[in-house]
Structures are given as C-alpha cells and as structure tokens.
Design a protein around this motif. Sequence first.
Motif, PDB file in Angstrom:
ATOM      1  N   ASN A  37      23.436 -35.518  -1.867  1.00 41.06           N
ATOM      2  CA  ASN A  37      22.855 -35.012  -0.558  1.00 41.06           C
ATOM      3  C   ASN A  37      23.432 -35.730   0.762  1.00 41.06           C
ATOM      4  OD1 ASN A  37      23.759 -38.328  -0.517  1.00 41.06           O
ATOM      5  ND2 ASN A  37      22.072 -38.277  -1.885  1.00 41.06           N
ATOM      6  N   GLY A  38      22.849 -35.875   1.638  1.00 43.21           N
ATOM      7  CA  GLY A  38      23.133 -36.314   3.241  1.00 43.21           C
ATOM      8  C   GLY A  38      23.360 -34.846   3.872  1.00 43.21           C
TER       9      GLY A  38
ATOM     10  N   PHE B  26      20.814 -31.611  -0.131  1.00 43.36           N
ATOM     11  CA  PHE B  26      21.423 -31.735   1.181  1.00 43.36           C
ATOM     12  C   PHE B  26      20.361 -31.674   2.322  1.00 43.36           C
ATOM     13  CE2 PHE B  26      25.392 -29.680  -1.042  1.00 43.36           C
ATOM     14  CZ  PHE B  26      26.330 -30.553   0.058  1.00 43.36           C
TER      15      PHE B  26
ATOM     16  N   GLN C 244      27.569 -37.756  -0.701  1.00 40.49           N
ATOM     17  CA  GLN C 244      27.608 -37.212  -0.099  1.00 40.49           C
ATOM     18  C   GLN C 244      29.072 -36.640  -0.351  1.00 40.49           C
ATOM     19  OE1 GLN C 244      26.534 -38.873   3.289  1.00 40.49           O
ATOM     20  NE2 GLN C 244      24.361 -40.060   2.183  1.00 40.49           N
TER      21      GLN C 244
END
Length: 270
Positions: A99-100, A122, A77
């Motif tokens: 991600n996140g 994302f 992240q």
Amino acid sequence: MKHLKLTIVFFLTAMLSFAEVSNSEKEALVALYNSTNGASWNTTWDLEAPINTWHGVTVQDSKVVGLNLSFNNLKGQLPTEIGNLIHLKSINLGFNKINGTLPESISKLKSLENLELFLNQFEGNIPSWIGELKNLEIVALYSNKFTGEIPESITNLTALKSLELGSNYLEGNIPFSINKLTQLKKLSLLDNKLVGEIPETISQLTNLEELVLSNNQLSGALPFQLSQLENLSLVMLSDNNLNNEYVTIVDNNPSKSSLFLEDKTVVDND
C-alpha cells in the motif's frame, strides 16, 4: 599443470561472477524485506545467504538487475531505499498487498524496462516523474487505488510497448499526446472514471494491437481512423457514453470483426 591453471581460471571466473553486490543495493533489498514483512512472505529470504540465492533476485556482474516477488504475500509499503537498486531492469511486485504511494526514489531507476505493480493497494496519483524512466517498455499498474489524472509526462516513454492502468480511480482525459508512444502495442485503461473524447491521435499508433477502454465515462465519437490500424485486433469500448451508432473494426483476418453498438455492447463475429 595446464589443467590446474585452467581450473584456477575457471574458479576465479566463477567467483567473480557471483561476487557480492554493493552495500547500498543489499541495504535496499533488506529495507524492502523489513518494510513488507519479509518473514511472512510465501517464499522468504535467508539474509545470511548470498544475495544471488535470494528468491526473485537476479544478479548479473555483481549488480541487481531483476526483482520478481509477485504472488509472494508482501504487506506494507515500498521503502525509499528501493531507489538504490540503480541497475534494475525489471521489477515485478504484482499480486501482493503493498500500500501507500510510489516513492519518488523510483525515479532514479533509469535502466528500468519493466515496472509491474499490478493487483496491490497503491494509492495517490501516478507521479509525473514516471516520464523520466525513458527505457520503460512495460508499465502495469492496474488493479490498485490510484487517483487523479493520467500524467501527460507518461507520453514521454517512447519505448513503451504496454501501458496497463485499468481498475483504478483515474479521472480526466486520455492524454492528447498519446500518439508519441509510437511503439505501443497494448493500451488498457478500463474501469476508471475517464471523461472526454477518445483522442484522434490514438489512430496514429500504428503498432497498436489491443485497445481496452471499457467502463469509463468517455463520450463523443469513436475515431473512424481506428479501422485503418492494420495491427489492431482487440478493441473494447463497452459501458461508456460514446454516441456512435456503430463502428466496425476489422483486423487482418477478414473473417473476424468486432461490432460496437449504440448500447455499448460488443459483438465478436468469428
């Protein structure tokens, strides 16, 4: 003696031009390295080496102004510390496995012109604070997992030239105030879950060259005024619920046109 003085001046100038960036910026880069598994990047950083030698980092006048780590196997992240890179003009982290959600600290990057985070993982909403980054010219967030509606605030980015939000899970309508993006050349929203009519205000985007809205749930009539946009050379509207029998969009080349049929297929006549 004269040559010696010139040599010293040149040396000092070179030293200043490669002076170390601020501690807060270095800490932000190290935080990014740690939070995205920097040791496993395709091209990693030697944290003991000068920052201006780090892959993808552009330093000018002792300030980090560019960050390009696309196609570099970043996993994890984005850290909050990324907001400390306050001199950034361009950030490209495309084609990784980040991600996140987008950290709100990105809203502090007021000098940012390019925000390219395409082909990652994302999620969450595209935050409304994106409209505070008034210098943005390119926003490329396609091929992620963003949900929710396109924030109305995105139309405050009046310097924007390219807006690519395709291949996400966006819902709701295309903002009616899209006409505020007077510099926009490319608008790509394909492969989402957008509904409602295509706003007539799109036809006020006189610089528009590409309009890509395929694979949504858009309905109603295609604004006929689109045919009057002289710079518009690519229009893709397939796989929607538009009720036009057909509309022909002709670009500046009289020998080329695109015909959009009722079954949403696109025929290019060259």
